[in-house]
Design an enzyme around this catalytic site. Structure first.
Site, PDB file in Angstrom:
ATOM      1  N   LEU A  66       0.843  -1.195   0.000  1.00  0.00           N
ATOM      2  CA  LEU A  66       0.000   0.000   0.000  1.00  0.00           C
ATOM      3  C   LEU A  66       0.878   1.245   0.000  1.00  0.00           C
ATOM      4  O   LEU A  66       2.060   1.177   0.323  1.00  0.00           O
ATOM      5  CB  LEU A  66      -0.905  -0.032   1.234  1.00  0.00           C
ATOM      6  CG  LEU A  66      -1.877  -1.225   1.230  1.00  0.00           C
ATOM      7  CD1 LEU A  66      -2.482  -1.437   2.612  1.00  0.00           C
ATOM      8  CD2 LEU A  66      -2.966  -1.019   0.184  1.00  0.00           C
ATOM      9  N   PRO A  67       0.313   2.408  -0.355  1.00  0.00           N
ATOM     10  CA  PRO A  67       1.164   3.601  -0.432  1.00  0.00           C
ATOM     11  C   PRO A  67       1.801   3.985   0.904  1.00  0.00           C
ATOM     12  O   PRO A  67       3.016   4.186   0.976  1.00  0.00           O
ATOM     13  CB  PRO A  67       0.202   4.689  -0.935  1.00  0.00           C
ATOM     14  CG  PRO A  67      -0.882   3.939  -1.656  1.00  0.00           C
ATOM     15  CD  PRO A  67      -1.035   2.641  -0.924  1.00  0.00           C
ATOM     16  N   THR A  97       6.420   0.671   2.427  1.00  0.00           N
ATOM     17  CA  THR A  97       7.379   1.482   3.180  1.00  0.00           C
ATOM     18  C   THR A  97       6.544   2.318   4.133  1.00  0.00           C
ATOM     19  O   THR A  97       5.892   3.284   3.736  1.00  0.00           O
ATOM     20  CB  THR A  97       8.216   2.381   2.246  1.00  0.00           C
ATOM     21  OG1 THR A  97       8.863   1.548   1.285  1.00  0.00           O
ATOM     22  CG2 THR A  97       9.259   3.147   3.034  1.00  0.00           C
ATOM     23  N   LYS A 172      14.555   0.384   6.228  1.00  0.00           N
ATOM     24  CA  LYS A 172      14.109   0.859   4.904  1.00  0.00           C
ATOM     25  C   LYS A 172      14.170   2.398   4.828  1.00  0.00           C
ATOM     26  O   LYS A 172      14.557   2.975   3.807  1.00  0.00           O
ATOM     27  CB  LYS A 172      12.680   0.364   4.637  1.00  0.00           C
ATOM     28  CG  LYS A 172      12.058   0.848   3.345  1.00  0.00           C
ATOM     29  CD  LYS A 172      12.809   0.389   2.108  1.00  0.00           C
ATOM     30  CE  LYS A 172      12.141   0.908   0.843  1.00  0.00           C
ATOM     31  NZ  LYS A 172      12.983   0.693  -0.351  1.00  0.00           N
ATOM     32  N   LYS A 241       7.536  11.067   0.346  1.00  0.00           N
ATOM     33  CA  LYS A 241       6.989  10.458   1.562  1.00  0.00           C
ATOM     34  C   LYS A 241       8.119   9.824   2.382  1.00  0.00           C
ATOM     35  O   LYS A 241       8.222  10.019   3.596  1.00  0.00           O
ATOM     36  CB  LYS A 241       5.967   9.383   1.194  1.00  0.00           C
ATOM     37  CG  LYS A 241       5.529   8.513   2.351  1.00  0.00           C
ATOM     38  CD  LYS A 241       5.054   7.112   1.978  1.00  0.00           C
ATOM     39  CE  LYS A 241       6.002   6.275   1.225  1.00  0.00           C
ATOM     40  NZ  LYS A 241       5.767   4.836   1.210  1.00  0.00           N
TER      41      LYS A 241
END
Ligand code: NAD
Length: 296
Positions: A66-67, A97, A172, A241
């Protein structure tokens, strides 16, 4: 017998992961809010499911792609989501992420119902997802990781178990902070050398034989920048993001890291000229608009 797998989020990454698992012999069902993403996945052998609760009930292991963290929290903890509808023994592998806090919060809530959760964000882009060669940095328990192993091995080339829940997303975020930094620093170094009369392709050969090499010099510049393709499949919006996640993590830890602060400021300022949907490699254009102009 292979586990049955569900993939939620069939975009650039999740679509490739689902197709890879189909090719490796898993029965894969998929769910996405976008009809076109569902149709693309169906064409690759994924069984499209229109209702989220139906998917949750049907599979042994759920992959999320998912975003953002807020989508993961809503899907796991919100009404009609995984906490409400999932059964004991279900395992969730979140490749989004996301934030370490969201991973810890969701893992703790799902554990109350004996639903496993690991944060397993990925690198390698859509190509890595579609070929099963991504790398994963993983946070979670040894037991959940062991249970997920056959699926993780089918969808990735390298896996590093970093630590407990949330540790995968810390790793990450650190990785993408470096990638964001290297892309800008490489753009500046290549532009400087070009102005000093050196051919960028030759320069890259030299850098990649030396200690200045990085993912930017070895992959991003040759694959998406110098050929002017700018088609990596990773967007400006998603990288902004991720850089924002690094800033938030520094702030929550009371850290003031000057280079990271500057990198974050440059990426956030890029929103004035580069829309969220542009390729993330377009950030190099701020260093030299002529050298890095897009191809026709
Ligand atoms: P994407 O925008 O292509 O795909 C996201 C998909 O999720 C879309 O199809 C969207 O419709 C779907 N979606 C959103 N909310 C949903 C919901 N509530 N229920 C079901 N589906 C929903 O994004 P992407 O490039 O595939 O990235 C996914 C994640 O992987 C992001 O966190 C990104 O940062 C990360 N990532 C991307 C890359 C890359 O190269 N694209 C590389 C590594 C990591």
């Amino acid at each position: 017998m292979n586990m049955t797998v569900g993939v939620i989020g069939l975009g650039n990454m999740g679509g490739g992961m689902a197709a890879t698992l189909v090719r490796k012999g898993f029965a894969v069902s998929g769910y996405d809010l976008s009809g076109s993403a569902l149709a693309r996945a169906e064409a690759q052998g994924v069984n499209p499911v229109a209702q989220l609760d139906e998917l949750i009930a049907r599979v042994d292991l759920l992959i999320l792609s998912l975003p953002k963290a807020e989508h993961v929290e809503a899907l796991c903890l919100g009404a009609g989501g995984i906490l409400e509808r999932g059964r004991a023994g279900l395992l969730v592998v979140d490749t989004t992420t996301s934030t370490p806090e969201a991973s810890r919060k969701v893992a703790a809530a799902l554990a109350e119902k004996a639903i496993g959760f690991i944060d397993a964000p990925v690198s390698g882009g859509p190509k890595g997802a579609a070929t099963g060669s991504m790398s994963m940095v993983i946070g979670g328990s040894d037991a959940d990781l062991a249970k997920a192993r056959p699926v993780l091995e089918a969808m990735s080339g390298t896996r590093v178990h970093i630590g407990p829940s949330g540790a995968g997303n810390v790793a990450k975020i650190a990785n993408n902070l470096l990638a964001a930094c290297h892309l800008i620093s490489t753009a500046e170094a290549v532009s400087m050398a070009a102005k000093a009369g050196v051919d960028p392709e030759k320069l890259l050969q030299g850098l990649n034989a030396g200690s200045g090499r990085s993912g930017a010099t070895q992959v991003m510049f040759p694959t998406w920048v110098l050929n002017k393709a700018y088609d990596s499949g990773f967007t400006m919006g998603l990288m902004r993001k991720d850089v924002g996640l690094a800033s938030d993590l520094c702030e929550s830890l009371g850290l003031d890291l000057p280079l990271s602060r500057q990198v974050a400021a440059l990426w956030q300022a890029s929103a004035e000229t580069l829309a969220d949907g542009e390729d993330f490699c377009c950030i190099v254009q701020r260093s030299d608009s002529q050298l890095y102009a897009k191809g026709e």
